[in-house]
Enzyme design. Structure first.
Site, PDB file in Angstrom:
ATOM      1  N   ARG A  94      37.816 -27.806  78.247  1.00  0.00           N
ATOM      2  CA  ARG A  94      38.767 -29.709  77.869  1.00  0.00           C
ATOM      3  C   ARG A  94      39.660 -29.385  77.352  1.00  0.00           C
ATOM      4  O   ARG A  94      40.861 -30.533  77.746  1.00  0.00           O
ATOM      5  CB  ARG A  94      37.625 -30.137  77.720  1.00  0.00           C
ATOM      6  CG  ARG A  94      37.237 -31.884  79.071  1.00  0.00           C
ATOM      7  CD  ARG A  94      36.560 -32.081  78.722  1.00  0.00           C
ATOM      8  NE  ARG A  94      35.842 -33.698  79.378  1.00  0.00           N
ATOM      9  CZ  ARG A  94      34.828 -33.082  80.176  1.00  0.00           C
ATOM     10  NH1 ARG A  94      33.704 -32.689  80.538  1.00  0.00           N
ATOM     11  NH2 ARG A  94      34.778 -34.834  80.127  1.00  0.00           N
ATOM     12  N   LYS A  97      32.712 -32.731  90.159  1.00  0.00           N
ATOM     13  CA  LYS A  97      32.682 -32.267  89.232  1.00  0.00           C
ATOM     14  C   LYS A  97      30.663 -31.913  89.373  1.00  0.00           C
ATOM     15  O   LYS A  97      30.746 -30.590  89.410  1.00  0.00           O
ATOM     16  CB  LYS A  97      32.928 -32.098  88.046  1.00  0.00           C
ATOM     17  CG  LYS A  97      34.708 -31.878  87.509  1.00  0.00           C
ATOM     18  CD  LYS A  97      34.739 -31.541  86.660  1.00  0.00           C
ATOM     19  CE  LYS A  97      34.094 -32.645  84.678  1.00  0.00           C
ATOM     20  NZ  LYS A  97      34.499 -33.846  85.780  1.00  0.00           N
ATOM     21  N   ARG A 133      39.309 -42.143  79.089  1.00  0.00           N
ATOM     22  CA  ARG A 133      38.229 -41.497  79.752  1.00  0.00           C
ATOM     23  C   ARG A 133      39.722 -39.935  80.656  1.00  0.00           C
ATOM     24  O   ARG A 133      39.702 -39.132  80.206  1.00  0.00           O
ATOM     25  CB  ARG A 133      37.145 -41.127  80.258  1.00  0.00           C
ATOM     26  CG  ARG A 133      35.269 -41.170  79.299  1.00  0.00           C
ATOM     27  CD  ARG A 133      35.195 -41.566  80.079  1.00  0.00           C
ATOM     28  NE  ARG A 133      34.470 -40.654  80.761  1.00  0.00           N
ATOM     29  CZ  ARG A 133      33.341 -41.226  81.490  1.00  0.00           C
ATOM     30  NH1 ARG A 133      33.224 -42.308  82.141  1.00  0.00           N
ATOM     31  NH2 ARG A 133      33.072 -39.885  82.549  1.00  0.00           N
ATOM     32  N   ARG A 136      26.062 -45.154  83.708  1.00  0.00           N
ATOM     33  CA  ARG A 136      27.101 -44.389  82.559  1.00  0.00           C
ATOM     34  C   ARG A 136      26.804 -45.418  81.131  1.00  0.00           C
ATOM     35  O   ARG A 136      28.006 -46.122  81.766  1.00  0.00           O
ATOM     36  CB  ARG A 136      26.931 -43.027  82.469  1.00  0.00           C
ATOM     37  CG  ARG A 136      26.214 -41.870  82.913  1.00  0.00           C
ATOM     38  CD  ARG A 136      27.292 -40.677  82.403  1.00  0.00           C
ATOM     39  NE  ARG A 136      28.684 -40.772  82.313  1.00  0.00           N
ATOM     40  CZ  ARG A 136      28.940 -39.535  82.487  1.00  0.00           C
ATOM     41  NH1 ARG A 136      28.637 -37.996  83.427  1.00  0.00           N
ATOM     42  NH2 ARG A 136      29.921 -39.365  81.790  1.00  0.00           N
ATOM     43  N   ARG A 160      29.625 -46.133  90.354  1.00  0.00           N
ATOM     44  CA  ARG A 160      28.195 -44.652  89.921  1.00  0.00           C
ATOM     45  C   ARG A 160      27.188 -45.063  89.277  1.00  0.00           C
ATOM     46  O   ARG A 160      27.311 -45.391  88.492  1.00  0.00           O
ATOM     47  CB  ARG A 160      29.468 -43.415  89.218  1.00  0.00           C
ATOM     48  CG  ARG A 160      27.822 -42.336  88.787  1.00  0.00           C
ATOM     49  CD  ARG A 160      28.820 -41.312  88.609  1.00  0.00           C
ATOM     50  NE  ARG A 160      29.773 -40.942  87.382  1.00  0.00           N
ATOM     51  CZ  ARG A 160      29.853 -39.945  86.603  1.00  0.00           C
ATOM     52  NH1 ARG A 160      30.279 -39.158  86.964  1.00  0.00           N
ATOM     53  NH2 ARG A 160      31.064 -40.144  85.208  1.00  0.00           N
TER      54      ARG A 160
HETATM   55  P1  AMP Z   1      31.316 -35.342  81.515  1.00  0.00           P
HETATM   56  O1  AMP Z   1      29.614 -35.669  81.910  1.00  0.00           O
HETATM   57  O2  AMP Z   1      31.492 -34.020  82.088  1.00  0.00           O
HETATM   58  O3  AMP Z   1      32.329 -36.976  82.194  1.00  0.00           O
HETATM   59  O4  AMP Z   1      31.277 -35.827  79.967  1.00  0.00           O
HETATM   60  C1  AMP Z   1      31.047 -37.331  78.996  1.00  0.00           C
HETATM   61  C2  AMP Z   1      31.617 -37.389  77.499  1.00  0.00           C
HETATM   62  O5  AMP Z   1      31.222 -36.272  76.724  1.00  0.00           O
HETATM   63  C3  AMP Z   1      33.272 -36.741  77.306  1.00  0.00           C
HETATM   64  O6  AMP Z   1      33.994 -38.468  77.339  1.00  0.00           O
HETATM   65  C4  AMP Z   1      32.791 -36.797  75.864  1.00  0.00           C
HETATM   66  O7  AMP Z   1      33.023 -37.256  75.151  1.00  0.00           O
HETATM   67  C5  AMP Z   1      32.004 -35.354  75.914  1.00  0.00           C
HETATM   68  N1  AMP Z   1      32.539 -34.002  76.477  1.00  0.00           N
HETATM   69  C6  AMP Z   1      31.885 -33.445  77.663  1.00  0.00           C
HETATM   70  N2  AMP Z   1      32.395 -31.842  78.093  1.00  0.00           N
HETATM   71  C7  AMP Z   1      33.287 -31.730  77.042  1.00  0.00           C
HETATM   72  C8  AMP Z   1      34.554 -30.648  76.744  1.00  0.00           C
HETATM   73  N3  AMP Z   1      34.714 -29.359  76.647  1.00  0.00           N
HETATM   74  N4  AMP Z   1      34.498 -31.468  74.926  1.00  0.00           N
HETATM   75  C9  AMP Z   1      34.743 -32.404  74.169  1.00  0.00           C
HETATM   76  N5  AMP Z   1      34.319 -33.401  75.084  1.00  0.00           N
HETATM   77  C10 AMP Z   1      33.413 -33.069  75.658  1.00  0.00           C
END
Ligand code: AMP
Length: 226
Positions: A88, A13, A171, A160, A127
Site C-alpha cells: 500500500r 478486492k 481511508r 467493521r 457493508r
Molecule cells: P483493509 O481490510 O485492507 O481495508 O485494511 C484495514 C486497515 O488495516 C487499513 O485501513 C490499515 O489501517 C491496515 N492495513 C491493511 N493493509 C495494510 C498495509 N498494506 N499497510 C499498512 N496498513 C495496512
C-alpha cells in the site's frame, strides 16, 4: 504465480481476491485480515496497530512488512500468493520486491481494481461482514439471505469499526495519497493492469481473469527478452 490486487477500500478486492485465488490455486494473503486476526485476539501487535486502523491510517511499513513476510514464508505459500491490500506504499512495494527475490520468487503483476469515490462511499456505508465466515454482504446490493457456508443465519453480521463515515473518508484520502503511487510504480515497471471494478460481480471477475492472462503473457514475454 504471485499476483497483487490493489484498490481502494470498498473496491471489492476481498470478494474478488477470494474468488480468483480459489480459481488459480493461490493462497489469499490480505494484510487487513492479518491485522484483524491480531486485533480480535488482543495480541501485543493487535494493540499496537489498533490506533492506526481506528484512524483510517496505514500501519507503519516495518510492522506490515514483517507480518506479510511471516505469512508468505510458510510452506503453503510456495505454490503462489494472491496479495490483497499489500503493498500500500511504494516502500512496501520495494520491500516486497526484495523479499520475493530473496525467496527466489517472481511477481507476475499487479491488478488495480478501479472504482469511483462516490461508489466506494456508498458501498462501505452499507457493508456487513459475517464474523464467522468473513463473507461480505451489502444491505442494499447484496443483502444477507442465506450463508454460503451454511454455518449461520445472519446472527454474526457486523459492520467493521472502520466503515464509519469519518474513518472511510480518512481511508480514501490515505489511498489517494499513499497507495495510488503504488499503481504507478507497477505501471512504470510494465506489469500493471487496470480493471473496471463497477458493475456486476461476475462481470468484474471475468475482467480480472482477462487481466491475469494479460499479465502472465507480459511476464513470459519479458523473461524471453531478458
Ligand atoms: P483493509 O481490510 O485492507 O481495508 O485494511 C484495514 C486497515 O488495516 C487499513 O485501513 C490499515 O489501517 C491496515 N492495513 C491493511 N493493509 C495494510 C498495509 N498494506 N499497510 C499498512 N496498513 C495496512
Amino acid at each position: 504465480m504471485n499476483l497483487l490486487l490493489l484498490g481502494a477500500p470498498g473496491s471489492g478486492k476481498g470478494t474478488q481476491a477470494k474468488r480468483l485465488a480459489g480459481m488459480l490455486g493461490l493462497i489469499h494473503v490480505a494484510s487487513g485480515d492479518l491485522f484483524r486476526h491480531h486485533l480480535d485476539r488482543f495480541t501485543e501487535l493487535g494493540r499496537s496497530v489498533k490506533i492506526y486502523m481506528d484512524r483510517g491510517d496505514l500501519v507503519p511499513d516495518d510492522l506490515t512488512i514483517a507480518l506479510v513476510r511471516e505469512r508468505i514464508t510458510q510452506p503453503d505459500a510456495d505454490g503462489g500468493v494472491l496479495f490483497d491490500g499489500f503493498p500500500r506504499t511504494v516502500d512496501q512495494a520495494r520491500a516486497l520486491g526484495r523479499l520475493m527475490e530473496d525467496l527466489g520468487r517472481e511477481i507476475t503483476g499487479a491488478i488495480y481494481l478501479e472504482v469511483s469515490d462516490e461508489v466506494l462511499i456508498h458501498r462501505l456505508a452499507g457493508r456487513q461482514i459475517c464474523r464467522l465466515c468473513q463473507v461480505p454482504f451489502h444491505v442494499e446490493f447484496n443483502p444477507f439471505t442465506t450463508c454460503p457456508s451454511g454455518r449461520c443465519q445472519g446472527e454474526y453480521l457486523y459492520q467493521r469499526d472502520d466503515d464509519n463515515p469519518q474513518t472511510v473518508r480518512a481511508r480514501l484520502a490515505t489511498f489517494h495519497r499513499q497507495t495510488a503511487p503504488v499503481v504507478d510504480y507497477y505501471r512504470d515497471a510494465g506489469c500493471q493492469a487496470t480493471v473496471a471494478g463497477e458493475g456486476e460481480m461476475a462481470a468484474v471477475a471475468a475482467r480480472m481473469i482477462e487481466a491475469t492472462r494479460d499479465l502472465q503473457h507480459r511476464r513470459v514475454a519479458l523473461s524471453q527478452s531478458a
